[in-house]
Scaffold this motif. Structure first.
Motif, PDB file in Angstrom:
ATOM      1  N   GLU A   1      26.344  13.014  41.518  1.00 45.79           N
ATOM      2  CA  GLU A   1      24.786  13.385  41.533  1.00 45.79           C
ATOM      3  C   GLU A   1      24.137  12.955  42.524  1.00 45.79           C
ATOM      4  O   GLU A   1      23.309  13.565  43.049  1.00 45.79           O
ATOM      5  CB  GLU A   1      24.235  12.945  40.151  1.00 45.79           C
ATOM      6  CG  GLU A   1      22.889  13.671  40.057  1.00 45.79           C
ATOM      7  CD  GLU A   1      22.232  13.360  38.614  1.00 45.79           C
ATOM      8  OE1 GLU A   1      21.083  13.887  38.406  1.00 45.79           O
ATOM      9  OE2 GLU A   1      22.630  12.913  37.685  1.00 45.79           O
TER      10      GLU A   1
ATOM     11  N   LEU B   1      28.679  28.935  40.479  1.00 47.76           N
ATOM     12  CA  LEU B   1      28.084  27.791  41.015  1.00 47.76           C
ATOM     13  C   LEU B   1      28.027  27.974  42.518  1.00 47.76           C
ATOM     14  O   LEU B   1      28.855  28.811  43.237  1.00 47.76           O
ATOM     15  CB  LEU B   1      29.160  26.684  40.875  1.00 47.76           C
ATOM     16  CG  LEU B   1      29.480  26.232  39.352  1.00 47.76           C
ATOM     17  CD1 LEU B   1      30.749  25.101  39.316  1.00 47.76           C
ATOM     18  CD2 LEU B   1      28.447  25.921  38.494  1.00 47.76           C
ATOM     19  N   ARG B   2      27.311  27.244  43.001  1.00 45.47           N
ATOM     20  CA  ARG B   2      26.856  27.276  44.558  1.00 45.47           C
ATOM     21  C   ARG B   2      26.804  25.758  45.013  1.00 45.47           C
ATOM     22  O   ARG B   2      26.246  24.932  44.474  1.00 45.47           O
ATOM     23  CB  ARG B   2      25.436  28.227  44.826  1.00 45.47           C
ATOM     24  CG  ARG B   2      25.499  28.003  46.390  1.00 45.47           C
ATOM     25  CD  ARG B   2      24.156  28.913  46.745  1.00 45.47           C
ATOM     26  NE  ARG B   2      24.662  30.173  46.780  1.00 45.47           N
ATOM     27  CZ  ARG B   2      23.747  31.098  46.544  1.00 45.47           C
ATOM     28  NH1 ARG B   2      22.462  30.825  46.783  1.00 45.47           N
ATOM     29  NH2 ARG B   2      24.173  32.485  46.635  1.00 45.47           N
TER      30      ARG B   2
ATOM     31  N   PRO C   1      25.417  22.639  46.542  1.00 45.46           N
ATOM     32  CA  PRO C   1      24.044  21.986  46.618  1.00 45.46           C
ATOM     33  C   PRO C   1      23.557  22.288  47.947  1.00 45.46           C
ATOM     34  O   PRO C   1      22.144  22.550  48.045  1.00 45.46           O
ATOM     35  CB  PRO C   1      23.970  20.720  46.451  1.00 45.46           C
ATOM     36  CG  PRO C   1      25.493  20.283  45.517  1.00 45.46           C
ATOM     37  CD  PRO C   1      26.485  21.306  46.131  1.00 45.46           C
TER      38      PRO C   1
ATOM     39  N   VAL D   1      25.836  23.894  41.806  1.00 39.97           N
ATOM     40  CA  VAL D   1      24.676  24.291  40.969  1.00 39.97           C
ATOM     41  C   VAL D   1      24.744  25.435  40.314  1.00 39.97           C
ATOM     42  O   VAL D   1      25.356  26.222  40.873  1.00 39.97           O
ATOM     43  CB  VAL D   1      23.373  24.025  41.989  1.00 39.97           C
ATOM     44  CG1 VAL D   1      22.024  24.752  41.147  1.00 39.97           C
ATOM     45  CG2 VAL D   1      23.193  22.805  42.882  1.00 39.97           C
TER      46      VAL D   1
ATOM     47  N   ALA E   1      25.369  14.404  45.915  1.00 35.79           N
ATOM     48  CA  ALA E   1      24.691  15.841  46.021  1.00 35.79           C
ATOM     49  C   ALA E   1      23.301  15.751  46.536  1.00 35.79           C
ATOM     50  O   ALA E   1      23.064  16.763  47.277  1.00 35.79           O
ATOM     51  CB  ALA E   1      25.045  16.574  44.650  1.00 35.79           C
ATOM     52  N   LYS E   2      22.571  14.790  45.911  1.00 33.52           N
ATOM     53  CA  LYS E   2      21.044  14.708  46.269  1.00 33.52           C
ATOM     54  C   LYS E   2      20.838  14.428  47.691  1.00 33.52           C
ATOM     55  O   LYS E   2      19.975  14.973  48.320  1.00 33.52           O
ATOM     56  CB  LYS E   2      20.434  14.080  45.453  1.00 33.52           C
ATOM     57  CG  LYS E   2      20.138  14.583  43.973  1.00 33.52           C
ATOM     58  CD  LYS E   2      19.513  13.887  42.794  1.00 33.52           C
ATOM     59  CE  LYS E   2      19.474  14.528  41.467  1.00 33.52           C
ATOM     60  NZ  LYS E   2      18.746  13.664  40.357  1.00 33.52           N
TER      61      LYS E   2
ATOM     62  N   GLY F   1      20.237  26.226  37.189  1.00 33.31           N
ATOM     63  CA  GLY F   1      19.806  25.019  38.128  1.00 33.31           C
ATOM     64  C   GLY F   1      20.643  23.635  37.675  1.00 33.31           C
ATOM     65  O   GLY F   1      20.179  22.536  38.572  1.00 33.31           O
ATOM     66  N   ALA F   2      21.306  23.615  36.921  1.00 34.77           N
ATOM     67  CA  ALA F   2      21.887  22.262  36.473  1.00 34.77           C
ATOM     68  C   ALA F   2      23.076  22.153  37.470  1.00 34.77           C
ATOM     69  O   ALA F   2      23.633  22.920  37.978  1.00 34.77           O
ATOM     70  CB  ALA F   2      22.709  22.468  35.072  1.00 34.77           C
ATOM     71  N   LEU F   3      23.211  20.681  37.543  1.00 33.75           N
ATOM     72  CA  LEU F   3      24.229  20.345  38.679  1.00 33.75           C
ATOM     73  C   LEU F   3      25.464  19.999  37.795  1.00 33.75           C
ATOM     74  O   LEU F   3      25.262  19.404  36.827  1.00 33.75           O
ATOM     75  CB  LEU F   3      23.759  19.043  39.308  1.00 33.75           C
ATOM     76  CG  LEU F   3      24.530  18.434  40.531  1.00 33.75           C
ATOM     77  CD1 LEU F   3      24.530  19.674  41.592  1.00 33.75           C
ATOM     78  CD2 LEU F   3      23.931  17.131  40.874  1.00 33.75           C
TER      79      LEU F   3
ATOM     80  N   GLU G   1      29.157  31.203  46.464  1.00 32.36           N
ATOM     81  CA  GLU G   1      29.138  30.929  45.208  1.00 32.36           C
ATOM     82  C   GLU G   1      30.626  31.198  45.041  1.00 32.36           C
ATOM     83  O   GLU G   1      31.334  31.785  45.424  1.00 32.36           O
ATOM     84  CB  GLU G   1      28.576  32.056  44.265  1.00 32.36           C
ATOM     85  CG  GLU G   1      26.902  31.954  44.256  1.00 32.36           C
ATOM     86  CD  GLU G   1      26.044  32.637  43.673  1.00 32.36           C
ATOM     87  OE1 GLU G   1      26.653  33.584  43.041  1.00 32.36           O
ATOM     88  OE2 GLU G   1      25.025  32.751  43.691  1.00 32.36           O
TER      89      GLU G   1
ATOM     90  N   MET H   1      23.946  29.054  39.193  1.00 36.32           N
ATOM     91  CA  MET H   1      23.361  30.000  39.819  1.00 36.32           C
ATOM     92  C   MET H   1      23.179  31.096  38.919  1.00 36.32           C
ATOM     93  O   MET H   1      22.333  31.943  38.843  1.00 36.32           O
ATOM     94  CB  MET H   1      23.814  30.623  41.028  1.00 36.32           C
ATOM     95  CG  MET H   1      24.200  29.513  42.181  1.00 36.32           C
ATOM     96  SD  MET H   1      22.700  28.697  42.712  1.00 36.32           S
ATOM     97  CE  MET H   1      21.483  29.813  43.108  1.00 36.32           C
TER      98      MET H   1
END
Length: 83
Positions: free
Chosen positions: A69, A45-46, A48, A34, A72-73, A21-23, A53, A36
C-alpha cells in the motif's frame, strides 16, 4: 455492468473490499491495482499510477500488505511530482 454488493472473502477468510477506489492486489501476478469497476464476473483494476485496466476474478484479489500500500501511494505521489 454488475456491481458487487457484498465484500468477497479471500482464501484466508478475510473480507476483501472490491468497492470502486479500493486498493487491492491481483493474487495471480502480485500487481497492485485500484478497483475501477465490475464487469460481469470480473473486477476491473488499473495500476495506481494510471494505465491500462485488466480484469481479475473476485476470488483472485486480496488486500495489500502495508508495504504494498505504501509503495503504491509513493508511486502516485512521485508521478505528481514528475519523478
Amino acid at each position: 455492468m454488475v456491481t458487487m454488493t457484498s465484500p468477497t472473502p479471500d482464501t484466508d477468510g478475510h473480507t476483501v473490499s472490491a468497492d470502486v477506489g479500493a486498493l487491492v492486489v491481483d493474487r495471480r501476478n502480485g500487481k497492485v491495482g485500484v478497483v475501477m469497476g465490475h464487469m460481469g464476473l470480473y473486477v476491473q483494476l488499473r495500476p495506481p499510477r494510471g494505465g491500462r485496466e485488466w480484469n481479475v476474478p473476485p476470488e483472485d484479489v486480496r488486500p495489500p500488505t502495508p508495504t504494498e500500500e505504501l509503495s503504491a501511494k509513493v508511486a502516485v505521489a512521485n508521478r505528481r511530482w514528475g519523478r
